[in-house]
Write an enzyme that holds these catalytic residues in place. Structure first.
Site, PDB file in Angstrom:
ATOM      1  N   ASP A  10      52.957  54.922  24.060  1.00 45.05           N
ATOM      2  CA  ASP A  10      52.016  54.161  24.857  1.00 45.05           C
ATOM      3  C   ASP A  10      52.496  54.032  26.320  1.00 45.05           C
ATOM      4  O   ASP A  10      53.418  54.405  26.716  1.00 45.05           O
ATOM      5  CB  ASP A  10      52.071  52.654  24.300  1.00 45.05           C
ATOM      6  CG  ASP A  10      51.144  51.832  25.073  1.00 45.05           C
ATOM      7  OD1 ASP A  10      50.102  51.699  25.235  1.00 45.05           O
ATOM      8  OD2 ASP A  10      51.799  50.713  25.331  1.00 45.05           O
ATOM      9  N   ASP A  12      51.052  51.408  29.320  1.00 44.45           N
ATOM     10  CA  ASP A  12      50.982  49.790  29.984  1.00 44.45           C
ATOM     11  C   ASP A  12      51.800  49.037  28.972  1.00 44.45           C
ATOM     12  O   ASP A  12      51.597  48.774  27.762  1.00 44.45           O
ATOM     13  CB  ASP A  12      49.567  49.380  30.188  1.00 44.45           C
ATOM     14  CG  ASP A  12      48.954  50.196  31.085  1.00 44.45           C
ATOM     15  OD1 ASP A  12      49.340  50.582  31.957  1.00 44.45           O
ATOM     16  OD2 ASP A  12      47.722  50.423  30.596  1.00 44.45           O
ATOM     17  N   GLU A  19      51.102  45.474  33.721  1.00 45.79           N
ATOM     18  CA  GLU A  19      49.939  44.703  33.452  1.00 45.79           C
ATOM     19  C   GLU A  19      50.085  43.315  34.566  1.00 45.79           C
ATOM     20  O   GLU A  19      49.036  43.499  35.251  1.00 45.79           O
ATOM     21  CB  GLU A  19      50.249  44.002  32.094  1.00 45.79           C
ATOM     22  CG  GLU A  19      50.015  45.044  30.755  1.00 45.79           C
ATOM     23  CD  GLU A  19      48.724  45.504  30.656  1.00 45.79           C
ATOM     24  OE1 GLU A  19      47.840  45.317  31.602  1.00 45.79           O
ATOM     25  OE2 GLU A  19      48.502  46.236  29.777  1.00 45.79           O
ATOM     26  N   GLU A  56      36.520  46.442  28.053  1.00 48.18           N
ATOM     27  CA  GLU A  56      36.200  45.584  26.850  1.00 48.18           C
ATOM     28  C   GLU A  56      36.693  44.241  27.490  1.00 48.18           C
ATOM     29  O   GLU A  56      36.341  43.034  27.123  1.00 48.18           O
ATOM     30  CB  GLU A  56      37.030  45.991  25.642  1.00 48.18           C
ATOM     31  CG  GLU A  56      36.266  47.196  25.106  1.00 48.18           C
ATOM     32  CD  GLU A  56      36.797  48.571  25.840  1.00 48.18           C
ATOM     33  OE1 GLU A  56      36.097  49.599  25.374  1.00 48.18           O
ATOM     34  OE2 GLU A  56      37.463  48.592  26.956  1.00 48.18           O
ATOM     35  N   ARG A  57      37.739  44.059  28.214  1.00 47.51           N
ATOM     36  CA  ARG A  57      38.389  42.955  28.752  1.00 47.51           C
ATOM     37  C   ARG A  57      37.572  42.278  29.593  1.00 47.51           C
ATOM     38  O   ARG A  57      37.310  40.926  29.556  1.00 47.51           O
ATOM     39  CB  ARG A  57      39.727  43.301  29.307  1.00 47.51           C
ATOM     40  CG  ARG A  57      40.701  42.121  29.474  1.00 47.51           C
ATOM     41  CD  ARG A  57      42.113  42.744  29.814  1.00 47.51           C
ATOM     42  NE  ARG A  57      42.674  43.549  28.733  1.00 47.51           N
ATOM     43  CZ  ARG A  57      43.556  44.753  28.952  1.00 47.51           C
ATOM     44  NH1 ARG A  57      43.875  44.916  30.174  1.00 47.51           N
ATOM     45  NH2 ARG A  57      43.924  45.299  28.019  1.00 47.51           N
ATOM     46  N   LYS A  86      38.295  48.857  39.738  1.00 44.53           N
ATOM     47  CA  LYS A  86      39.817  48.460  39.741  1.00 44.53           C
ATOM     48  C   LYS A  86      40.845  49.833  39.384  1.00 44.53           C
ATOM     49  O   LYS A  86      41.895  49.748  39.768  1.00 44.53           O
ATOM     50  CB  LYS A  86      39.634  47.513  38.228  1.00 44.53           C
ATOM     51  CG  LYS A  86      40.999  47.242  37.723  1.00 44.53           C
ATOM     52  CD  LYS A  86      41.363  48.181  36.405  1.00 44.53           C
ATOM     53  CE  LYS A  86      42.781  47.839  36.104  1.00 44.53           C
ATOM     54  NZ  LYS A  86      43.156  48.992  34.882  1.00 44.53           N
TER      55      LYS A  86
END
Length: 256
Positions: A10, A12, A19, A56-57, A86
């Site tokens: 993974d 982040d 984050e 989605e966030r 972003k």
């Protein structure tokens, strides 16, 4: 008996603590640029992390925390534009060296590479974010170290669905029992677990209290030879820092 063939990372929170001081900051800069008065605090962002994927966030934020916002006619285009901005801000932050790799990450990647263990990435973040992190921490050549980079919208369902791991396994032509996954969060752990992968978890400030039932081991970090990890759950098998030997031992413990 299955021989360890690949490590799947993974990004982040696992490779780097991106984050709080990376993605969150970049989101806020994008909101400012768009003339929005939104401000995602560290505490709010921790709650938003329950949802994977940047677009989605944003939608989750509007649905739960900013229901009074007058939505534009084409919400999909609006969200996509914010997310693209972003990503631009995030890559600029990475270029400044704002986010280093977590302890032990570079060492373990190099150990695996030198031993001929294949490398891959399975993440919900965008390919651009992955490229930025690797380029500005390990160097531009490091992108080629990873045989497959499964990122962003290459699969229809993001973590905790197992789709991204199935995608990576298929591209590498490997079975799940030949690989070990590295995660940091509940959603990531559930994704890897559903893909039947041996999973090593290294927690961070946002995920320390998550449920990691099914992980091979849960650590606060990978650690270094002169800076031991703390075991939060599981058996470290006599190791004090996460190296390739420990990864092989944990894999063997599950697969014989």
């Amino acid at each position: 008996m299955s021989t360890l063939a690949a490590l799947i990372f993974d990004v982040d929170g696992t490779l780097a603590d991106t984050e709080r001081d990376g993605h969150r900051v970049a989101f806020n800069l994008a909101f400012q640029e768009a003339g929005l008065d939104w401000e995602w605090s560290p505490e709010l962002y921790g709650e938003l992390l329950a949802v994977t994927g940047g677009k989605e966030r944003i939608r989750f934020y509007l649905d739960k925390y900013n229901t009074g916002f007058k939505r534009p006619g084409d919400l999909d285009e609006f969200v996509a534009g914010l997310h693209a901005a972003k990503t631009g801000f995030y890559t600029k932050l990475m270029a400044k060296g704002a986010i280093p790799l977590r302890p032990g990450v570079e060492r373990l990647i190099n150990e695996a590479k030198d031993a001929g263990v294949r490398l891959a990435i399975a993440t919900t973040t965008t390919p651009e974010n992955v490229t930025a992190l690797l380029t500005y921490t390990l160097g531009a050549d490091s992108i080629d170290w990873f045989e497959v980079i499964g990122a962003g919208d290459v699969v229809p369902l993001k973590k905790p669905a197992p789709d991204i791991f199935h995608y990576v396994l298929d591209k590498m032509n490997l079975a799940s029992e030949q690989c070990v996954a590295f995660e940091d969060s509940y959603n990531g752990m559930r994704s890897a677990h559903q893909a039947r992968l041996t999973t090593i978890v290294t927690t961070n400030g946002y995920t320390a209290d998550d449920d990691f039932d099914g992980a091979a081991i849960v650590l606060d970090q990978m650690g270094e030879p002169d800076a031991s990890f703390t075991v939060q759950a599981g058996d470290a098998l006599g190791f004090s820092h996460l190296n390739l030997g420990m990864v092989r031992a944990l894999h063997k413990a599950e697969h014989g």
